[in-house]
Write a protein that holds these residues in place. Structure first.
Motif, PDB file in Angstrom:
ATOM      1  N   GLU A 109      15.367 -43.676  15.938  1.00  0.00           N
ATOM      2  CA  GLU A 109      16.824 -43.489  15.823  1.00  0.00           C
ATOM      3  C   GLU A 109      17.438 -44.588  14.975  1.00  0.00           C
ATOM      4  O   GLU A 109      18.263 -44.326  14.086  1.00  0.00           O
ATOM      5  CB  GLU A 109      17.454 -43.463  17.218  1.00  0.00           C
ATOM      6  CG  GLU A 109      17.182 -42.156  17.943  1.00  0.00           C
ATOM      7  CD  GLU A 109      17.531 -42.193  19.431  1.00  0.00           C
ATOM      8  OE1 GLU A 109      17.422 -41.129  20.066  1.00  0.00           O
ATOM      9  OE2 GLU A 109      17.882 -43.284  19.954  1.00  0.00           O
ATOM     10  N   LEU A 112      16.600 -44.045  11.276  1.00  0.00           N
ATOM     11  CA  LEU A 112      17.410 -42.987  10.650  1.00  0.00           C
ATOM     12  C   LEU A 112      18.844 -43.458  10.445  1.00  0.00           C
ATOM     13  O   LEU A 112      19.438 -43.233   9.380  1.00  0.00           O
ATOM     14  CB  LEU A 112      17.386 -41.726  11.520  1.00  0.00           C
ATOM     15  CG  LEU A 112      16.059 -40.961  11.525  1.00  0.00           C
ATOM     16  CD1 LEU A 112      16.091 -39.817  12.534  1.00  0.00           C
ATOM     17  CD2 LEU A 112      15.724 -40.423  10.127  1.00  0.00           C
ATOM     18  N   ASP A 113      19.412 -44.147  11.432  1.00  0.00           N
ATOM     19  CA  ASP A 113      20.794 -44.629  11.317  1.00  0.00           C
ATOM     20  C   ASP A 113      20.948 -45.615  10.170  1.00  0.00           C
ATOM     21  O   ASP A 113      22.044 -45.776   9.619  1.00  0.00           O
ATOM     22  CB  ASP A 113      21.233 -45.324  12.619  1.00  0.00           C
ATOM     23  CG  ASP A 113      21.434 -44.322  13.743  1.00  0.00           C
ATOM     24  OD1 ASP A 113      21.447 -43.109  13.463  1.00  0.00           O
ATOM     25  OD2 ASP A 113      21.554 -44.763  14.906  1.00  0.00           O
ATOM     26  N   HIS A 117      13.029 -45.368   5.994  1.00  0.00           N
ATOM     27  CA  HIS A 117      12.234 -44.144   6.154  1.00  0.00           C
ATOM     28  C   HIS A 117      10.735 -44.361   6.064  1.00  0.00           C
ATOM     29  O   HIS A 117       9.976 -43.394   6.091  1.00  0.00           O
ATOM     30  CB  HIS A 117      12.677 -43.082   5.133  1.00  0.00           C
ATOM     31  CG  HIS A 117      12.383 -43.447   3.718  1.00  0.00           C
ATOM     32  ND1 HIS A 117      11.231 -43.070   3.084  1.00  0.00           N
ATOM     33  CD2 HIS A 117      13.091 -44.175   2.830  1.00  0.00           C
ATOM     34  CE1 HIS A 117      11.241 -43.548   1.855  1.00  0.00           C
ATOM     35  NE2 HIS A 117      12.346 -44.233   1.679  1.00  0.00           N
ATOM     36  N   VAL A 162       9.932 -35.270  13.486  1.00  0.00           N
ATOM     37  CA  VAL A 162      11.069 -35.937  12.829  1.00  0.00           C
ATOM     38  C   VAL A 162      10.882 -35.912  11.315  1.00  0.00           C
ATOM     39  O   VAL A 162      11.817 -35.592  10.563  1.00  0.00           O
ATOM     40  CB  VAL A 162      11.219 -37.391  13.340  1.00  0.00           C
ATOM     41  CG1 VAL A 162      12.269 -38.149  12.535  1.00  0.00           C
ATOM     42  CG2 VAL A 162      11.582 -37.404  14.824  1.00  0.00           C
ATOM     43  N   CYS A 163       9.663 -36.210  10.865  1.00  0.00           N
ATOM     44  CA  CYS A 163       9.413 -36.265   9.418  1.00  0.00           C
ATOM     45  C   CYS A 163       9.609 -34.893   8.767  1.00  0.00           C
ATOM     46  O   CYS A 163       9.904 -34.805   7.569  1.00  0.00           O
ATOM     47  CB  CYS A 163       8.000 -36.775   9.131  1.00  0.00           C
ATOM     48  SG  CYS A 163       7.789 -38.527   9.494  1.00  0.00           S
ATOM     49  N   ARG A 166      13.849 -34.749   8.689  1.00  0.00           N
ATOM     50  CA  ARG A 166      14.719 -35.889   8.362  1.00  0.00           C
ATOM     51  C   ARG A 166      14.054 -36.715   7.271  1.00  0.00           C
ATOM     52  O   ARG A 166      12.845 -36.640   7.073  1.00  0.00           O
ATOM     53  CB  ARG A 166      14.917 -36.789   9.599  1.00  0.00           C
ATOM     54  CG  ARG A 166      15.754 -36.167  10.701  1.00  0.00           C
ATOM     55  CD  ARG A 166      17.249 -36.193  10.377  1.00  0.00           C
ATOM     56  NE  ARG A 166      18.046 -35.649  11.465  1.00  0.00           N
ATOM     57  CZ  ARG A 166      18.302 -34.351  11.635  1.00  0.00           C
ATOM     58  NH1 ARG A 166      17.805 -33.461  10.813  1.00  0.00           N
ATOM     59  NH2 ARG A 166      19.047 -33.941  12.640  1.00  0.00           N
ATOM     60  N   MET A 168      12.187 -39.228   6.588  1.00  0.00           N
ATOM     61  CA  MET A 168      11.294 -40.161   7.296  1.00  0.00           C
ATOM     62  C   MET A 168       9.872 -39.843   6.860  1.00  0.00           C
ATOM     63  O   MET A 168       9.494 -38.660   6.798  1.00  0.00           O
ATOM     64  CB  MET A 168      11.427 -39.951   8.806  1.00  0.00           C
ATOM     65  CG  MET A 168      10.525 -40.810   9.661  1.00  0.00           C
ATOM     66  SD  MET A 168      11.085 -42.512   9.804  1.00  0.00           S
ATOM     67  CE  MET A 168      12.519 -42.295  10.863  1.00  0.00           C
TER      68      MET A 168
END
Ligand code: UFG
Length: 337
Positions: A109, A112-113, A117, A162-163, A166, A168
């Protein structure tokens, strides 16, 4: 520009922090010292000659993790911080799921914020459970057999999910059996209480702190009946993390799991022989029952690591035993002495 090393005071984390510093990166170590020592951070500073910041905090504290990103120019993350004792995880499953997953979720988190990445994540060959074919390749069926192993499997799944959606990118390194120590003898493995793993126990016998080694089974279908593992020098393993970050910095996109091993198996009895060569000690042992949950044999397919990371292990079992012994001999009580 700095790399956040979560769990950077621990055994693999501290060796990796040295390799990252030597490679010219500024390092921010975040650690709660539950299973690690401030003295390891001192040694990292001396050995790497790099800028090494230290933040003492629990990675499960999301606010604290966000502050680390606010206060340091983090551009990439290597995540080691986790509980790692297989047997303990069977007795304390909630503690393992809470610690190992919360720390990962909070880090993702915060990354991402903050638009960070590039992630290298500690995984384990334990995700293969009982391998069907050897050497085990990254596409083999997965199925961990302990809560600890399942936190590693879940961690890989979370990162992959997640990747996929987003910005990442991640390398999930599946470690085989890390052993050895920095050749300086100032950085090494310092288990809390009684060690769980073979090599620290062998070294305790070599230096006279323990009378005999227990060999867990000599009737496996292996070269001599004892269990076979792919032991890897912790400095080789550290260098794999630098290679993985370099590949991410070079533009790799997505999430990938990569074996980090030597590709060669060593039996418990072969390892005892290597330890005898390195230490000159007799290392008496007794053969006992098999340990519950142990696989007979496992070693890594290494082609993906070679092709994708341009990395391969360069240190053999004699190097591993010599360096582990050098550390153990000078630090029989770990960082406490
Ligand atoms: N062994 C002994 N005597 C001991 C300790 C270990 O004979 O006192 C044997 C084991 O049976 C095994 C080998 O030594 O054959 C290696 O055992 P370790 O405990 O050192 O390592 P494991 O392969 O069991 O565990 C490692 C990691 C775990 C990971 C697991 C995946 O330490 O984090 O691999 O299989 F989950």
């Amino acid at each position: 520009m700095a790399v956040l090393v979560a769990g950077g005071a621990g055994y693999i984390g501290s060796h990796t922090a040295v390799a990252l510093g030597e490679a010219g990166r500024d390092v921010v170590i975040v650690d709660n010292f539950v299973n690690s020592s401030r003295r390891a951070v001192d040694a990292v500073r001396v050995l790497s000659g790099a800028e090494v910041a230290l933040v003492e905090t629990d990675l499960c504290d999301g606010d604290a993790v966000r502050r680390v990103f606010a206060q340091h120019p983090i551009t990439e993350v290597v995540h080691f911080a986790a509980h790692k004792a297989v047997a303990e995880s069977v007795g304390e499953p909630l503690a393992y799921y809470r610690n190992n997953l919360d720390s990962l979720l909070g880090l993702l988190e915060a990354m991402l914020d903050n638009g960070v990445h590039r992630l290298v994540h500690s995984s384990s060959c334990t995700v293969y459970g009982q391998p069907e074919a050897l050497p085990v390749s990254e596409s083999a069926p997965l199925g961990a057999e302990s809560p600890y192993g399942r936190t590693k499997l879940m961690g890989e799944q979370i990162i992959t999910d997640v990747c996929a959606v987003r910005p990442m990118d991640a390398m999930m390194l599946r470690y085989f059996n890390p052993v050895g120590a920095h050749p300086s003898g100032t950085l090494g493995e310092d288990p809390n209480d009684v060690p769980n793993n073979l090599v620290p126990l062998v070294m305790e016998v070599a230096c006279g702190r323990r009378e005999t080694l227990q060999v867990f089974g000599d009737d496996y279908d292996t070269v001599d009946g004892s269990g076979v593992r792919d032991y890897i020098h912790v400095v080789d393993l550290a260098e794999a993390h630098v290679a993985a970050l370099d590949v991410l910095a070079g533009g790799y996109r997505g999430a990938v799991a990569v074996n980090v091993g030597t590709g060669a198996g060593t039996s418990v009895l072969e390892l005892i022989e290597a330890a005898r060569r390195a230490t000159g000690a007799a290392i008496p042992f007794e053969v006992c029952e098999r340990r519950a949950g142990d696989v007979a044999k496992i070693w890594a397919a290494t082609d993906l690591a070679a092709g994708l990371l341009g990395w391969q292990a360069t240190r053999n079992i004699d190097d591993m035993m010599a360096d582990h012994w050098h550390w153990q001999r000078h630090h029989p009580d770990g960082y406490r002495r």
